[in-house]
Design a protein around this motif. Sequence first.
Motif, PDB file in Angstrom:
ATOM      1  N   THR A   1       0.839  -1.202   0.000  1.00  0.00           N
ATOM      2  CA  THR A   1       0.000   0.000   0.000  1.00  0.00           C
ATOM      3  C   THR A   1       0.871   1.247   0.000  1.00  0.00           C
ATOM      4  O   THR A   1       0.551   2.229  -0.674  1.00  0.00           O
ATOM      5  CB  THR A   1      -0.986   0.026   1.185  1.00  0.00           C
TER       6      THR A   1
ATOM      7  N   VAL B   1      -1.727   3.422  -2.400  1.00  0.00           N
ATOM      8  CA  VAL B   1      -3.152   3.094  -2.464  1.00  0.00           C
ATOM      9  C   VAL B   1      -3.610   2.613  -1.091  1.00  0.00           C
ATOM     10  O   VAL B   1      -2.794   2.297  -0.230  1.00  0.00           O
ATOM     11  CB  VAL B   1      -3.444   1.990  -3.513  1.00  0.00           C
ATOM     12  N   THR B   2      -4.921   2.534  -0.921  1.00  0.00           N
ATOM     13  CA  THR B   2      -5.464   1.976   0.311  1.00  0.00           C
ATOM     14  C   THR B   2      -5.457   0.446   0.217  1.00  0.00           C
ATOM     15  O   THR B   2      -5.310  -0.123  -0.869  1.00  0.00           O
ATOM     16  CB  THR B   2      -6.903   2.448   0.560  1.00  0.00           C
TER      17      THR B   2
ATOM     18  N   ASP C   1      -8.016  -1.457   0.567  1.00  0.00           N
ATOM     19  CA  ASP C   1      -9.173  -1.850  -0.248  1.00  0.00           C
ATOM     20  C   ASP C   1      -8.876  -1.725  -1.736  1.00  0.00           C
ATOM     21  O   ASP C   1      -9.230  -2.604  -2.525  1.00  0.00           O
ATOM     22  CB  ASP C   1     -10.398  -1.014   0.115  1.00  0.00           C
ATOM     23  N   GLU C   2      -8.232  -0.625  -2.133  1.00  0.00           N
ATOM     24  CA  GLU C   2      -7.885  -0.446  -3.547  1.00  0.00           C
ATOM     25  C   GLU C   2      -6.926  -1.536  -4.009  1.00  0.00           C
ATOM     26  O   GLU C   2      -7.081  -2.077  -5.111  1.00  0.00           O
ATOM     27  CB  GLU C   2      -7.244   0.929  -3.761  1.00  0.00           C
TER      28      GLU C   2
ATOM     29  N   ARG D   1      -8.831  -4.871  -4.351  1.00  0.00           N
ATOM     30  CA  ARG D   1      -9.656  -4.882  -5.567  1.00  0.00           C
ATOM     31  C   ARG D   1      -8.790  -5.079  -6.814  1.00  0.00           C
ATOM     32  O   ARG D   1      -9.162  -5.809  -7.732  1.00  0.00           O
ATOM     33  CB  ARG D   1     -10.473  -3.600  -5.671  1.00  0.00           C
TER      34      ARG D   1
ATOM     35  N   LEU E   1      -3.653  -0.131 -11.792  1.00  0.00           N
ATOM     36  CA  LEU E   1      -3.856   1.061 -10.962  1.00  0.00           C
ATOM     37  C   LEU E   1      -3.579   2.341 -11.741  1.00  0.00           C
ATOM     38  O   LEU E   1      -4.176   3.379 -11.454  1.00  0.00           O
ATOM     39  CB  LEU E   1      -2.976   1.001  -9.718  1.00  0.00           C
TER      40      LEU E   1
END
Length: 58
Positions: free
Chosen positions: A28, A33-34, A36-37, A40, A56
Motif C-alpha cells: 500500500t 493506495v489503500t 481496499d484499492e 480490488r 492502478l
Amino acid sequence: MPDDLNKRGPLDRVRINVHEEHELRYWTRELNVTADELSRAVAAVGVMAEDVRKYLRA
C-alpha cells in the motif's frame, strides 16, 4: 517455513500477498493506495505486481 516478521518488505517483490499484514503495509505504501484499492486490484488482475501497477495506472 514461517515468515520472518522482522522483514519489512515482501519476500517476493514480483507477487503481492494481501493476506500477510506486513506485505499489505509494504504494497500500500509502495503503490500509494489503500488496502481496499489494492485488494480490488489484485482481485481484478491477479497477484503479479507489474499487472497490479498497470491496472492502478489505468
